[in-house]
Design an enzyme around this catalytic site. Structure first.
Site, mmCIF file in Angstrom:
data_model
loop_
_atom_site.group_PDB
_atom_site.id
_atom_site.type_symbol
_atom_site.label_atom_id
_atom_site.label_comp_id
_atom_site.label_asym_id
_atom_site.label_seq_id
_atom_site.Cartn_x
_atom_site.Cartn_y
_atom_site.Cartn_z
ATOM 1 N N LYS A 29 0.838 -1.205 -0.103
ATOM 2 C CA LYS A 29 0.112 0.153 0.020
ATOM 3 C C LYS A 29 0.919 1.195 0.143
ATOM 4 O O LYS A 29 0.462 2.081 -0.614
ATOM 5 C CB LYS A 29 -1.063 -0.075 1.157
ATOM 6 C CG LYS A 29 -1.924 -1.208 1.051
ATOM 7 C CD LYS A 29 -2.843 -1.552 2.613
ATOM 8 C CE LYS A 29 -3.738 -2.507 2.051
ATOM 9 N NZ LYS A 29 -4.491 -3.315 3.402
ATOM 10 N N ASP A 31 -10.267 3.601 3.930
ATOM 11 C CA ASP A 31 -10.393 2.066 3.658
ATOM 12 C C ASP A 31 -11.700 1.513 3.992
ATOM 13 O O ASP A 31 -12.177 0.358 4.084
ATOM 14 C CB ASP A 31 -9.144 1.426 4.620
ATOM 15 C CG ASP A 31 -8.985 -0.001 4.369
ATOM 16 O OD1 ASP A 31 -8.849 -0.279 3.017
ATOM 17 O OD2 ASP A 31 -8.509 -0.584 5.239
ATOM 18 N N GLN A 91 -4.325 -1.539 9.515
ATOM 19 C CA GLN A 91 -4.392 -2.973 8.785
ATOM 20 C C GLN A 91 -5.057 -3.892 9.612
ATOM 21 O O GLN A 91 -4.580 -4.094 10.981
ATOM 22 C CB GLN A 91 -2.795 -3.298 8.780
ATOM 23 C CG GLN A 91 -2.505 -4.533 7.856
ATOM 24 C CD GLN A 91 -3.032 -4.609 6.327
ATOM 25 O OE1 GLN A 91 -3.023 -3.748 5.754
ATOM 26 N NE2 GLN A 91 -3.590 -5.806 6.080
#
Ligand code: NAP
Length: 280
Positions: A55, A122, A99
């Protein structure tokens, strides 16, 4: 019949070319200030570290910057919440990626929900999920949003189609189902307690595999002419669906690798660019 390959890799490269220009425009209008994505990695899981690196690399490729936050595996919920608060008020941070998964002592839901909705690039907060479900403007959860972008780019018609989603996780199966519903598909959601799974899958015009078990969904359960979306990725380069026997008899499929994965990352950086465009 040879199936259409839903090439997520090629789409992500096309999108990166567009995002590179948008980032350059942002920098030009803001004294060189680039959009910044903060990535938070808690613990030392090698797969998570690899995903975060991928990412960060994607940010670099389009001219964005990232703030890499790494926290030890002993981190508490309170410590992680405090770090997220710090990033929420940092004007130089335009998006936050926490994450998944975090170590088990941490309340992951509480930490996801601490992310400011304006920085939830996200698409992990309950607030963002609720807005998406109501078809209001929101950053979609990156993997299902990436899948919707693939379906749109290849003009896959969802209206009135029967979509079967196998998996109901908060970041994948559940938002996927709502997005397909908003796209006017008739949606069946399957999970570990579902009965007669093969029979349900046999009815699918669109099948999404989001189970987390290698080739769990068998080719013989899938009807001819279906659209096959495989979100899984496992060692050996296989997904959650047994794709091999399908390539000559379905309408379209996402390859593994090179299908859903690249568009997940691309959706995260696209939503980060949008967040920066809004804030700068
Ligand atoms: P997860 O949180 O482990 O969820 C798996 C889901 O599958 C659960 O809802 C579970 O049901 C269901 N399931 C498990 N066994 C089943 C069975 N026997 N029959 C029917 N359903 C069953 O996984 P996830 O995070 O959603 O990820 C799913 C897959 O997508 C994985 O392969 C993962 O690697 C992949 N993934 C890819 C990306 C990407 O960027 N490409 C991103 C995220 C995930 P219950 O709810 O009943 O337990």
């Amino acid at each position: 019949m040879s199936a259409l390959i839903l090439d997520g890799k090629a789409l992500s490269l096309e999108s990166e070319a567009d995002l590179t220009q948008r980032v350059a425009a942002i920098k030009e209008q803001n004294n060189g200030q680039a959009p910044i994505l903060a990535t938070i990695l808690v613990g030392a899981d090698p797969a998570s570290a690899t995903y975060v690196k991928m990412k960060q690399n994607a940010c670099k490729r389009i001219g964005m910057e990232s703030i890499a936050v790494e926290m030890p595996s002993t981190t508490s919920t309170r410590e992680l919440l405090a770090k997220i608060d710090e990033l929420n008020i940092n004007p130089n941070c335009h998006g936050i990626l926490l994450q998944h998964p975090v170590p088990s002592q941490i309340d992951e839901r509480a930490c996801f929900d601490q992310i400011d909705i304006a920085k939830d690039v996200d698409g992990v907060t309950c607030h963002g999920f609720g807005r998406m479900a109501m078809d209001e403007e929101a950053y979609g959860s990156a993997t299902p949003q990436g899948i919707m972008r693939i379906l749109e780019a290849y003009d896959i018609d969802l209206i009135g189609k029967h979509a079967v989603v196998v998996g109901r996780s908060p970041i994948l199966g559940k938002p996927m189902s709502l997005m397909l519903l908003n796209g006017h598909a008739t949606v069946t959601i399957c999970h570990s307690r579902t009965q007669n799974l093969p029979d349900l899958i046999k009815q699918a015009d669109v099948i999404v595999g989001a189970v987390g078990r290698p080739e769990f969904i068998q080719a013989e359960w899938i009807k001819d002419g279906a659209v096959v979306i495989d979100a899984g990725y496992h060692p050996g380069g296989v997904g959650d669906i047994e794709l091999g026997p399908l390539v000559d008899r379905v309408a379209a499929y996402t390859p593994v690798p090179g299908g859903v994965g690249p568009m997940t990352i691309n959706t995260l950086i696209q939503q980060s660019v949008i967040a920066a465009e809004k804030s700068l």
